[in-house]
Design an enzyme around this catalytic site. Structure first.
Site, PDB file in Angstrom:
ATOM      1  N   THR A  10       0.824  -1.169  -0.283  1.00 35.46           N
ATOM      2  CA  THR A  10      -0.107   0.013   0.213  1.00 35.46           C
ATOM      3  C   THR A  10       1.048   1.285   0.146  1.00 35.46           C
ATOM      4  O   THR A  10       0.328   2.415  -0.492  1.00 35.46           O
ATOM      5  CB  THR A  10      -0.850  -0.031   1.387  1.00 35.46           C
ATOM      6  OG1 THR A  10      -0.053  -0.167   2.126  1.00 35.46           O
ATOM      7  CG2 THR A  10      -1.889  -1.091   1.057  1.00 35.46           C
ATOM      8  N   CYS A  11       2.061   1.433   0.488  1.00 35.09           N
ATOM      9  CA  CYS A  11       3.180   2.358   0.407  1.00 35.09           C
ATOM     10  C   CYS A  11       3.283   2.658  -0.525  1.00 35.09           C
ATOM     11  O   CYS A  11       3.798   3.900  -1.092  1.00 35.09           O
ATOM     12  CB  CYS A  11       4.183   2.261   1.563  1.00 35.09           C
ATOM     13  SG  CYS A  11       5.288   0.824   0.911  1.00 35.09           S
TER      14      CYS A  11
END
Length: 1033
Positions: A1000-1001
């Site tokens: 997700t980063c």
């Protein structure tokens, strides 16, 4: 001499300087000039000495002659007129010739003789009843010149004697005496007798008195007597001085009166109407002045003087009694009576408006002492200060009189006469005549100055709902707009230049009055009944306001706010008044246009782009983030002129600039927290509520602890924090937690009874405000649907009755039912109280002090409805809202969100409710690990994603990015770009059995190369619904 090789002839140099002859010539000329000036000075001294000697000898000779004639008079008639009889008043007697020659008002003996003469005159006239024969003998026609001369001199001598001895007579001047033998009374009664209008010499005598500036003498007499007047309200009869004034002011040079026209500086208006509270001293004089002919003459006289910018007022009596304020108060008290006459002319109404406008301009602002709710001010407190000027404070009694005189009846009468002959026909074919333009200009100039000077709450109610002002002004503006021709109105305000825009004054009045109307009309009246203007007209109004604002703020902007201070009275503003009125109009127009946008948001009647200006481009956006630029000023004052997407870009630029200054994207992170998923709110509050503003602006990293007490896999590069923000906001704003409640439309607002459930509920609201601000600061969209009225509190806006449907539509319907109830409302047994029911506990609150004993009636039902809505929308949640707002503003400045209305603010918080735009996401996606846009797995992925429900589409987005909502302006602005990477290497059975994972980063989806759509869909649904936290990462 031997030859030295130089053939040139050298010039001789005189080391002695200039010629002595030249020096002697200049010295002689200077000496001659000084001697000539000396001789001239001696000649002037001698001439002056001769004049002084001549005057002195003449004066001594006159005094000697006065003394001689006085001695002769005393010998003939006695020092106390004991030898005077009826015949002494006749034309053949030497009595008046001698008395008027030597009389000196400062001589006590002469003064006694004059008083005794007046007593004898009054007695003889009372006995005989014929004053003409007393002065003229048998034939007045042959003796009229002598008689008129003597009466003129005698009348003025009486007034002059009182003026010179006013301090000694101070207790006798303005009161009605109980004893007719009092000195001042005898003198004044004699003047009353001598200027009786029935007498043949009346006009000539009064004319003579006017030429001698008698009103200036009366002014000093009245002021002296007023200071020593006893408070005796029982005396109601007209005093002799009041009767003299009543007789003199009736001579206005109109037939049959033949009095000469005098200098305005010495007129009744300048000298007498500038006395404070004159009509309180002379109520009978007020009645005389208020008659149609007199008031029209004097008001027209003042209007002509003021149009010529001629200042003719005497010096102010004191700082708290300025002459212009006294003149205004006295004029207004009688103007109402003049306007009420059936024969009151249009020209007189124009004059009254002009005089009132001129005088109001010079007044300091009068603050309201009324407890009523007033419309929001368009000025800051700093702007209301008078820089480098001592603040002028009027006498409280005088101020009250001015405010009271500007009552509803006066406004009704003035607008009725001004607009009485204006046609209400609309349409561009209707031609505007000079009379209509004059009426519009006079009314607008007067009301504009009145709004800036006087308390406006009472005026607004009358102008909005009891006059045709709004309709008249709208028809005028609409037709001028359609004809693209605005008449010039600069004559109505002396300080406006001739090139001032024709729409400036009408908008200065129309905007605040129409805005006030919109605060009080309900939704049905505005949308269904189309009152006060039709929706089509409102659309046209939006265009006019938009064009005017763009002209004022962008094309011809004012001087920057830091260098121009708004003031409320033009007398103190000597710099650039046109900038002052332009700034006022821009503020009023922007407030009205913002209000119309709110109405359009409730129920759309105009396209949103009607509010947008045409000149907004990339250059404008780049300027808007720089303080002091025109674009930045527009964003602060009229942001609705800029399209929503442009404002979002500006907002994002401001946030980015702050993050960069704070080093938010640094490598090192100070704030790392371990949060239990099943206690997310409590853990976050305990660990984060004490963070400073600097810490909040920096990076925050989170590690989740699952239900087994084990830290979840995954390193927070930003994605876990986004997931944390979504989960904590969902938990905190859940109605089950008790901090927030839902409306019938499932919109959130603070729970008024939150304190009954949580002891530290206000601290929680502060923390939740901070959380929401942090989400916006980081560009994280959260699914929190707020009620519109609560979003208004974030903007520090006041909610009105029309905002009540966003909280309780049923209560709104009941209040509108009461508002339109045809019967006697008092029969319903309602009182100014409201009952709260929080978790079964009933409490009763008063809407007003003593409300339990005040019954709702037809007269007060309107205030009742507004008080109820104010309680529910503003008062009941004031503590919760204020703490939430304080936390919110730790990160998000108020000026940033002021760029957006409530509906747009909800979009900033939650994004669009229309679901994901899959096509937009596909256009702005990258691929890696062998995938490309035409790869069969990628083709299958997009087809499968389009077939998912909206809920599953949002879960996919959250699975990859940590947030279930895309960027507000589209996936073009997603950082990093959405990316799909091949996972599992070859398409082996082992690889195909794996689930999709994500980072997700980096907004990265790791997708194995599934062979079919069914397999791809199954694996995706399993992964996004597994609720495994970051253990799948």
């Amino acid at each position: 001499m031997f030859f030295n090789g130089d053939s040139s002839t050298r010039k001789r140099v005189d080391l002695g300087g200039r010629s002595s002859k030249e020096r002697d010539r200049k010295k002689l000329l200077e000496q001659t000039r000084l001697e000539r000036n000396s001789r001239l000075w001696v000649k002037q001294q001698n001439a002056a000495a001769v004049k002084i000697q001549k005057w002195f000898r003449g004066t001594k000779a006159v005094e000697a002659e006065h003394s001689r004639v006085r001695e002769k008079f005393h010998g003939t008639y006695g020092k106390c007129c004991q030898n005077v009889d009826r015949h002494c008043f006749g034309p053949d007697s030497e009595f008046f010739r001698q008395l008027l020659f030597f009389f000196n008002a400062k001589d006590s003996d002469d003064f006694t003789i004059l008083v005794e003469t007046c007593r004898l005159l009054l007695q003889n006239v009372q006995d005989s009843g014929d004053i003409v024969s007393l002065f003229a003998g048998g034939d007045y026609s042959t003796k009229h010149a002598l008689v008129e001369y003597r009466v003129k001199k005698l009348s003025f001598a009486c007034i002059w004697a009182i003026y010179q001895n006013r301090k000694q007579l101070k207790d006798q001047l303005v009161m009605m005496p109980r004893d007719s033998s009092i000195t001042a009374t005898l003198l004044l009664e004699a003047v009353v007798l001598l200027i009786d209008p029935k007498l043949p010499w009346a006009c000539k005598v009064v004319g003579y008195l006017l030429e001698r500036n008698v009103f200036a003498l009366f002014r000093e007499i009245v002021i002296t007597g007023k200071e020593n007047m006893r408070n005796d309200s029982s005396i109601r009869n007209a005093s002799p001085l009041e009767r003299i004034l009543a007789l003199v002011i009736s001579h206005v040079g109109q037939k049959p009166c033949v009095c000469p026209t005098i200098d305005l500086q010495w007129s009744f208006s300048s000298q007498m109407l500038t006395i404070p509270l004159l009509w309180r001293l002379f109520p009978n004089l007020k009645e005389v002045f208020a008659t149609q002919g007199l008031s029209q003459h004097y008001i027209n006289q003042m209007a002509r003087c003021m149009r010529n910018n001629t200042y003719v007022l005497p010096s102010d009596l004191s700082v708290e009694y300025p002459g212009h304020a006294c003149l205004l108060e006295n004029m207004l008290e009688t103007a109402g009576a003049a306007l009420s006459h059936a024969e009151c002319s249009f020209e007189m109404a124009i004059d009254i408006a002009a005089v009132t406008t001129f005088l109001l301009q010079a007044l300091p602002p009068i603050k309201s002492s009324s407890p009523e709710i007033r419309p929001s001010s368009t000025l800051d407190e700093d702007d209301m200060a008078l820089p480098d000027e001592m603040e002028i404070v009027l006498n409280e009694d005088l101020e009250h009189k001015i405010v009271h005189a500007m009552h509803s009846r006066f406004l009704l009468q003035l607008t009725s006469v001004l607009f009485g002959e204006i046609t209400m026909v609309s349409g561009s074919n209707h031609e505007r005549d000079d009379k209509e333009v004059a009426a519009i200009g006079a009314a607008c100039a007067f009301l504009h100055v009145a709004f800036n000077t006087l308390p406006i709450e009472r005026m607004m109610t009358v102008l909005a709902f009891r006059t045709e002002l709004v309709q008249v002004l709208w028809n005028f503006m609409k037709q001028c707009h359609e004809n693209k021709k605005w008449p010039s109105l600069p004559d109505q305000l002396s300080y406006l230049p001739g090139n001032a825009p024709g729409w400036l004054l009408p908008l200065a009045v129309f905007c605040p009055v129409y805005k006030y109307m919109l605060m009080l009309v309900d939704n049905e009246e505005f949308y269904e009944q189309e009152k006060p203007l039709s929706l089509k007209d409102v659309q046209c109004l939006i265009v006019i306001l938009r064009q005017a604002l763009w002209q004022l703020l962008w094309v011809n902007p004012k001087v920057h706010n830091n260098s121009v201070k708004l003031i409320k009275n033009t007398s103190a503003y000597s710099g650039n008044p046109i900038e002052s009125i332009k700034q006022r109009v821009s503020l009023a127009a922007s407030e009205l246009l913002s209000q119309l946008q709110d109405w359009n948001n409730r129920r759309q009647f105009a396209p949103p782009n009607d509010f947008h200006a045409d000149g907004v481009d990339d250059s404008f956006i780049s300027q808007a983030v720089i303080d002091g630029t025109k674009a930045n000023d527009i964003m602060k004052q009229a942001p609705f002129l800029v399209p929503f997407t442009s404002r979002v870009k500006i907002f994002n630029s401001q946030l980015l600039a702050v993050r960069q200054r704070q080093g938010s994207h640094g490598v090192f992170t100070r704030n790392r927290y371990r949060i239990r998923r099943d206690h997310i709110l409590e853990d976050a509050y305990n660990q984060m509520s004490a963070l400073s503003e600097e810490d909040l602006r920096g990076l925050i990293r989170v590690s989740f602890i699952n239900e087994f007490g084990v830290e979840e896999a995954g390193i927070d590069g930003g994605g876990i924090f986004k997931d944390f923000m979504e989960n904590i906001t969902r938990a905190a704003f859940d109605v089950q937690y008790g901090l927030f409640k839902e409306t019938s439309d499932h919109l959130l607002y603070p729970n008024p009874g939150s304190g009954m459930l949580h002891e530290q509920h206000l601290q929680f609201f502060h923390f939740l405000g901070t959380l929401l601000a942090k989400a916006m600061f980081e560009g994280i969209l959260v699914d929190i649907p707020f009620a519109t009225f609560f979003l208004s509190k974030l903007k520090k806006k006041y909610n009105y009755l029309n905002d009540l449907p966003s909280l309780d539509s049923e209560l709104y319907r009941h209040l509108i039912f009461l508002k339109r109830y045809q019967g006697d409302i008092s029969d319903l047994e309602l009182y100014f109280v409201i009952v709260n029911n929080e978790y079964g506990e009933l409490t009763e609150e008063e809407l007003l002090p003593g409300g339990r004993n005040q019954r709702v009636s037809n007269d007060n039902v309107i205030p009742f409805t507004h008080l109820v809505s104010n309680y529910r929308l503003n008062y009941q949640i004031r503590l919760q809202s204020s703490h939430f707002m304080r936390g919110f503003q730790q990160l998000i400045k108020k000026e940033w969100i002021d760029m957006f209305d409530e509906h747009e603010l909800q979009l900033l918080i939650s994004g669009s409710l229309d679901g994901l735009d899959i096509d937009d996401l596909r256009i702005h996606s990258n691929y890696g690990g062998g995938y490309h846009s035409e790869h069969y797995v990628i083709e299958m992925f997009w087809e499968v994603l389009k077939g998912f429900s909206m809920e599953n589409q949002m879960k996919i987005l959250k699975f990859v990015t940590g947030c279930s909502r895309g960027p507000l302006l589209g996936f073009k602005y997603l950082e990093p770009v959405f990316c799909i990477q091949r996972a599992g290497g070859t398409a082996s059975e082992e690889a195909l059995d794996r689930l999709p994972t994500s980072a997700t980063c980096m907004n990265l989806l790791k997708l194995p190369p599934y062979r079919s759509k069914e397999q791809l869909a199954t694996k995706l649904l399993y992964a996004i619904n597994a609720d495994a936290g970051f253990d799948l990462s």
